[in-house]
Scaffold this motif. Sequence first.
Motif, short mmCIF file in Angstrom:
data_model
loop_
_atom_site.label_atom_id
_atom_site.label_comp_id
_atom_site.label_asym_id
_atom_site.label_seq_id
_atom_site.Cartn_x
_atom_site.Cartn_y
_atom_site.Cartn_z
N SER A 185 14.99 37.46 -39.38
CA SER A 185 15.72 36.20 -39.30
C SER A 185 16.96 36.29 -38.42
CB SER A 185 16.13 35.75 -40.71
OG SER A 185 16.90 36.75 -41.35
N GLU A 186 17.59 37.46 -38.39
CA GLU A 186 18.80 37.61 -37.59
C GLU A 186 18.50 37.56 -36.09
OE1 GLU A 186 20.84 41.11 -38.74
OE2 GLU A 186 21.28 40.41 -40.79
N GLU A 187 17.30 38.01 -35.71
CA GLU A 187 16.93 38.00 -34.29
C GLU A 187 16.36 36.66 -33.86
OE1 GLU A 187 16.22 40.31 -36.40
OE2 GLU A 187 17.03 42.19 -35.60
N GLU A 188 16.14 35.73 -34.84
CA GLU A 188 15.58 34.41 -34.57
C GLU A 188 14.25 34.51 -33.81
OE1 GLU A 188 18.43 31.95 -32.67
OE2 GLU A 188 19.81 31.96 -34.36
N VAL A 189 13.42 35.44 -34.27
CA VAL A 189 12.09 35.62 -33.68
C VAL A 189 11.11 34.67 -34.37
CG1 VAL A 189 10.21 37.24 -33.26
CG2 VAL A 189 12.58 38.02 -33.14
N GLU A 190 10.24 34.02 -33.59
CA GLU A 190 9.24 33.13 -34.17
C GLU A 190 7.85 33.70 -33.91
OE1 GLU A 190 7.82 28.93 -32.78
OE2 GLU A 190 9.47 28.58 -34.19
N PHE A 191 7.23 34.24 -34.98
CA PHE A 191 5.89 34.80 -34.87
C PHE A 191 4.81 33.73 -35.04
CE2 PHE A 191 8.48 38.42 -36.22
CZ PHE A 191 8.09 39.39 -35.31
N ALA A 192 5.15 32.68 -35.74
CA ALA A 192 4.15 31.67 -36.09
C ALA A 192 4.38 30.39 -35.30
CB ALA A 192 4.23 31.38 -37.58
N ASP A 193 3.38 30.01 -34.54
CA ASP A 193 3.43 28.76 -33.80
C ASP A 193 3.32 27.61 -34.82
OD1 ASP A 193 2.18 26.34 -32.53
OD2 ASP A 193 2.47 27.55 -30.73
N ARG A 194 4.39 26.81 -34.92
CA ARG A 194 4.45 25.78 -35.96
C ARG A 194 3.33 24.74 -35.81
NH1 ARG A 194 7.14 29.11 -37.99
NH2 ARG A 194 9.04 28.86 -39.18
N SER A 195 2.99 24.39 -34.60
CA SER A 195 1.93 23.38 -34.41
C SER A 195 0.58 23.93 -34.86
CB SER A 195 1.87 22.94 -32.95
OG SER A 195 1.54 24.04 -32.11
N ARG A 196 0.31 25.22 -34.58
CA ARG A 196 -0.94 25.83 -35.02
C ARG A 196 -0.98 25.96 -36.54
NH1 ARG A 196 -2.59 31.23 -32.42
NH2 ARG A 196 -4.37 30.77 -33.77
N LEU A 197 0.18 26.34 -37.12
CA LEU A 197 0.23 26.46 -38.57
C LEU A 197 0.00 25.10 -39.24
CD1 LEU A 197 3.21 28.92 -39.23
CD2 LEU A 197 0.76 29.37 -39.35
N THR A 198 0.59 24.07 -38.68
CA THR A 198 0.41 22.73 -39.24
C THR A 198 -1.04 22.30 -39.14
OG1 THR A 198 2.68 22.14 -38.60
CG2 THR A 198 1.16 20.32 -39.11
N GLN A 199 -1.68 22.60 -38.02
CA GLN A 199 -3.09 22.27 -37.83
C GLN A 199 -3.95 23.01 -38.84
OE1 GLN A 199 -4.54 23.22 -33.91
NE2 GLN A 199 -6.48 22.13 -34.20
N LEU A 200 -3.67 24.30 -39.05
CA LEU A 200 -4.42 25.10 -40.02
C LEU A 200 -4.21 24.56 -41.43
CD1 LEU A 200 -6.12 27.54 -40.86
CD2 LEU A 200 -4.01 28.91 -40.86
N ALA A 201 -2.97 24.21 -41.75
CA ALA A 201 -2.67 23.69 -43.09
C ALA A 201 -3.42 22.39 -43.35
CB ALA A 201 -1.17 23.48 -43.24
N HIS A 202 -3.49 21.52 -42.35
CA HIS A 202 -4.24 20.28 -42.50
C HIS A 202 -5.73 20.55 -42.71
CE1 HIS A 202 -1.44 16.96 -42.06
NE2 HIS A 202 -0.81 17.60 -41.07
N HIS A 203 -6.25 21.53 -41.99
CA HIS A 203 -7.67 21.89 -42.13
C HIS A 203 -7.96 22.37 -43.56
CE1 HIS A 203 -11.58 23.68 -41.42
NE2 HIS A 203 -11.12 24.86 -41.81
N ILE A 204 -7.09 23.24 -44.07
CA ILE A 204 -7.29 23.75 -45.43
C ILE A 204 -7.11 22.63 -46.45
CG2 ILE A 204 -6.39 25.37 -47.17
CD1 ILE A 204 -5.60 27.21 -44.85
N LEU A 205 -6.12 21.76 -46.22
CA LEU A 205 -5.89 20.64 -47.13
C LEU A 205 -7.10 19.72 -47.19
CD1 LEU A 205 -3.92 19.11 -48.98
CD2 LEU A 205 -3.09 17.90 -46.94
N ASP A 206 -7.73 19.49 -46.04
CA ASP A 206 -8.93 18.64 -46.01
C ASP A 206 -10.03 19.23 -46.89
OD1 ASP A 206 -7.74 16.84 -44.32
OD2 ASP A 206 -8.65 17.64 -42.49
N ILE A 207 -10.20 20.54 -46.84
CA ILE A 207 -11.24 21.19 -47.65
C ILE A 207 -10.91 21.08 -49.13
CG2 ILE A 207 -12.38 23.38 -48.17
CD1 ILE A 207 -11.97 24.15 -45.23
N ILE A 208 -9.65 21.36 -49.49
CA ILE A 208 -9.23 21.28 -50.89
C ILE A 208 -9.41 19.85 -51.41
CG2 ILE A 208 -7.26 21.45 -52.46
CD1 ILE A 208 -6.25 23.77 -50.75
N THR A 209 -9.03 18.88 -50.59
CA THR A 209 -9.17 17.47 -50.99
C THR A 209 -10.64 17.11 -51.19
OG1 THR A 209 -7.14 16.87 -49.81
CG2 THR A 209 -8.67 15.08 -50.34
#
Length: 469
Positions: A185-209
């Motif tokens: 957190s101190e280096e402000e490094v971003e390992f996770a592309d937020r748009s890709r994570l959001t897309q993946l989360a929506h995909h998983i949410l669709d399956i759960i729904t």
Amino acid sequence: MAIDNTIHRDTICAIATPHGTGGIAVIRVSGPLAIECTSACWKGADLTSMKSHTAHLGKILFADGEVLDEVVLTLFRTPNSFTGEDVIEISCHGSVWIQQQIVNRLIDCGCRMATGGEFSQRAFANGRIDLSQAEAIADLIASSSRAAHRIAINQMRGAFSRELASLRAQLLDFVSLIELELDFSEEEVEFADRSRLTQLAHHILDIITRLAQSFAAGNVIKNGLPVVIVGETNAGKSTLLNLLLHDERALVSNIHGTTRDVIEDTITLQGTLFRFIDTAGIRNTSEVIEQMGIERTFKKIDEAQLVLWVIDGNTPIDKITQLSHDILQRTANKQLIAVVNKDDSLTPDIRQGITQALEQLLPPDTPITFISAKCQTGTDALQQLLIKAAAQPDADQNQVIVTNARHYHALIRAEQALTRAIEGLNNGISGDFVSQDIRETMHYLGEITGEITTHDILGNIFSHFCIGK
């Protein structure tokens, strides 16, 4: 979750077939001393040298050496058995007395009587099945239609478990990337592309729904489509129920108000289970007990998915119109079939007049059919309408349909947690909060398969199993 295996040091036995007299019965033994305990009352081949998955003819003996019964004994050695322990199944003659005497002999030789569901619980504890598969065993035993059988077989073979495992694996990758960022957190490094994570989360949410939404159909398949039969007194509701069930289930009389309480029974039509509910006739009455029955009628309409409105074909159109207000008000969001009874006494002109009046009163495309419950005519057409109304997706080998209320509620909570995670990603909140919601999603999915559970949950689930399973 680690499970206390203390009780699994015991060797247990129980009758695995239904209580009563039959051609044969099966007695199951499982545990570390299954071979030793059975050998103590067995005369036949040496059990210690038997190979797994072999069957042998022999005798079970009383303590004094007298023959109790000639049996077939099948051995399943650990870990390749249902419970993961040494398991012996004794097929004996189906006398209730013989069954009980064999169980007594096994207990005398060191076994303990099994509790309800203890064999399945041991299979779960030993990793032979997960919790959803254990529940599928109970569903398979209780299945009363082809669709229910297919769903239970599918779940027992692990289709639901594999889908949940895939979702949890994706969520684990998801949360790992976010939590890796927290370490830097101190280096402000971003390992996770937020748009890709959001897309993946929506995909998983669709399956759960989708899985959660399948519960509506799955619950109908498992427990039967609730069909409430309503109408005025003496319209022929109880006669129709008896006709559909091929049984004199309801009392039939020409006296108004005979049915004062709800009567329920089930029948399977072309593989679909229907739960029919006969109710008190709807009319204005000052009789207290009959009024209570009518109130229960309205309550059952609220609970039903399909309503059969039985109409006496000899009733004047204006009275049918008056009664329709109560019926249609209660069935606004229900499937409805109008069943005009006493067709044997109707002329073509009267039949046409009733049809035209109902078409004006009822919602568009509401089925209207004519029957004579007395003469047993028109029921084939009614049954086809019932089957069409109950049409559900076919439970094929690749389809996962949720039938268990515990699974459904866990999916709803997982859906809520993942929705919060998506909102957090969209709003740019701190990764630790997003991570917490994702882990909560994983937790609820893990509850379904038993990767995360409690002794209370296990006790509640397995206590509903029959002894011997």
